[in-house]
Design a protein around this motif. Structure first.
Motif, PDB file in Angstrom:
ATOM      1  N   ILE A   1       4.007   5.086   9.569  1.00 32.47           N
ATOM      2  CA  ILE A   1       2.654   3.714   9.269  1.00 32.47           C
ATOM      3  C   ILE A   1       2.889   2.894   9.349  1.00 32.47           C
TER       4      ILE A   1
ATOM      5  N   CYS B   1      -5.346   4.536  -1.133  1.00 29.79           N
ATOM      6  CA  CYS B   1      -3.693   5.387  -1.047  1.00 29.79           C
ATOM      7  C   CYS B   1      -3.666   6.587  -1.094  1.00 29.79           C
ATOM      8  N   LEU B   2      -2.365   6.739  -1.151  1.00 33.73           N
ATOM      9  CA  LEU B   2      -2.296   8.504  -1.001  1.00 33.73           C
ATOM     10  C   LEU B   2      -3.067   9.400  -1.478  1.00 33.73           C
TER      11      LEU B   2
ATOM     12  N   LEU C   1       4.881   6.301   4.144  1.00 31.74           N
ATOM     13  CA  LEU C   1       4.597   7.659   5.156  1.00 31.74           C
ATOM     14  C   LEU C   1       4.895   7.179   6.254  1.00 31.74           C
TER      15      LEU C   1
ATOM     16  N   ILE D   1     -10.353   5.046   2.265  1.00 26.94           N
ATOM     17  CA  ILE D   1      -8.364   5.575   1.947  1.00 26.94           C
ATOM     18  C   ILE D   1      -8.165   3.962   1.867  1.00 26.94           C
TER      19      ILE D   1
ATOM     20  N   LEU E   1      -3.313   0.335   8.551  1.00 27.11           N
ATOM     21  CA  LEU E   1      -4.284   0.309   7.192  1.00 27.11           C
ATOM     22  C   LEU E   1      -5.584   0.459   7.527  1.00 27.11           C
TER      23      LEU E   1
ATOM     24  N   LEU F   1      -6.375   9.354   0.242  1.00 25.80           N
ATOM     25  CA  LEU F   1      -6.223  10.249   1.848  1.00 25.80           C
ATOM     26  C   LEU F   1      -5.737  11.783   1.539  1.00 25.80           C
TER      27      LEU F   1
ATOM     28  N   SER G   1       0.854  -1.063   0.408  1.00 31.00           N
ATOM     29  CA  SER G   1       0.054   0.067   0.345  1.00 31.00           C
ATOM     30  C   SER G   1       1.089   1.704  -0.303  1.00 31.00           C
ATOM     31  N   SER G   2       1.265   2.286  -1.018  1.00 31.85           N
ATOM     32  CA  SER G   2       1.461   3.324  -0.758  1.00 31.85           C
ATOM     33  C   SER G   2       1.304   3.945   0.546  1.00 31.85           C
ATOM     34  N   LEU G   3       0.288   3.848   1.167  1.00 32.22           N
ATOM     35  CA  LEU G   3       0.223   4.260   2.850  1.00 32.22           C
ATOM     36  C   LEU G   3       0.638   4.229   3.218  1.00 32.22           C
TER      37      LEU G   3
ATOM     38  N   LEU H   1       2.944  13.489   4.073  1.00 32.31           N
ATOM     39  CA  LEU H   1       1.982  13.541   3.461  1.00 32.31           C
ATOM     40  C   LEU H   1       1.882  15.459   2.377  1.00 32.31           C
TER      41      LEU H   1
ATOM     42  N   PHE I   1      -7.478   3.923   7.839  1.00 30.96           N
ATOM     43  CA  PHE I   1      -7.892   4.826   6.540  1.00 30.96           C
ATOM     44  C   PHE I   1      -8.093   3.621   5.976  1.00 30.96           C
TER      45      PHE I   1
END
Length: 276
Positions: A41, A70-71, A38, A68, A46, A74, A33-35, A105, A49
């Motif tokens: 994180i 992905c970036l 961060l 949410i 996850l 978000l 996940s691109s999250l 972010l 989100f």
């Protein structure tokens, strides 16, 4: 490697190479996940989100509704407000860690893209002109979406980039935020034009950090055979995962008229004489 792929017209290979560059810079796998890029994180966060929903915020209407994944989602949900981001993660993260993640972010590049095509059409009054590329929201069945170009002719795709800042109040910096990369790196972009049906790379261009506005020109040749085709422009980050964009360009390739062919031949001849 990317230059070799471009030389041979290997679209899939070129896209995979750019993804590899992103993974190396961020120290993450493309399937993560691109999250997770961060700071602070981790995988166990996850769920925060995924369970978020705009409807849970009283008195707030419009904007991204969630969940949410992905970036970009978000960023759309936060709309540049740190308090929204904090409300998503404050049950798991300390205040200092929230600030670190928000600083990352808010500095991520948000690029608004508009496209146009410059070239020669069969118009004696205005032989050189520029045609805007319709947005992707246009109905595919709408004939106005298809741009008429002549076969086997060189055109220039004008890519207009505009950067918007999402809540970051500090000085703009060309350096990419890459805490896992061992040295300082400038932010940049790959612009890849290809035809998905043929898996063919048509043109490739690199551009650097976009501070406010920038226009990038990418020259390409239309197919020799008349007919409809779809070219796709990929705007690929060389620093971040999950920030890429792609745009379809619908082309209606028609045979060049006699006058248009004559105009092109004269133009080529003049260019040849100028080189001599």
């Amino acid at each position: 490697m990317l230059d070799v792929a471009a030389h041979h017209g290997w679209l899939v290979t070129a896209l995979n190479i750019t993804n590899l560059v992103q993974m190396v810079v961020q120290g993450r796998w493309i399937h993560d996940s691109s999250l997770l890029t961060l700071p602070n994180i981790e995988l166990q966060h996850l769920y925060l989100f995924r369970k978020w929903s705009q409807g849970k915020r009283k008195g707030v209407h419009g904007g991204y509704q969630g969940p949410i994944e992905c970036l970009p989602e978000l960023m759309a949900a936060c709309e540049g407000r740190e308090n929204v981001f904090a409300s998503i993660v404050d049950s798991e993260l300390q205040t200092a860690h929230i600030s670190q993640a928000w600083n990352f972010l808010s500095r991520l590049p948000i690029l608004n893209v508009s496209l146009s095509i410059k070239g020669s059409w069969d118009d004696p009054v205005q032989p050189q002109t520029e045609v805007p590329v319709p947005s992707s929201t246009t109905d595919t069945r709408d004939d106005k979406r298809w741009i008429k170009l002549y076969a086997d002719r060189e055109y220039v795709l004008q890519i207009h980039l505009q950067r918007t800042q999402m809540g970051y109040q500090g000085k703009q910096d060309s350096k990419a935020v890459a805490p896992r990369f061992p040295k300082v790196k400038d932010e940049g972009w790959f612009l890849i034009l290809g035809e998905i049906d043929k898996k063919e790379l048509i043109a490739l261009k690199r551009t650097g950090y976009v501070r406010n506005r920038s226009t990038v020109s990418v020259a390409f040749y239309t197919p020799e055979t008349p007919g409809k085709c779809i070219y796709t422009l990929y705007l690929m980050s060389d620093s971040y995962l999950g920030m890429d964009q792609q745009y379809d360009i619908y082309l209606n390739i028609t045979p060049a008229s006699t006058s248009a062919q004559a105009t092109a031949e004269v133009s080529d001849a003049m260019s040849h004489l100028a080189l001599e």
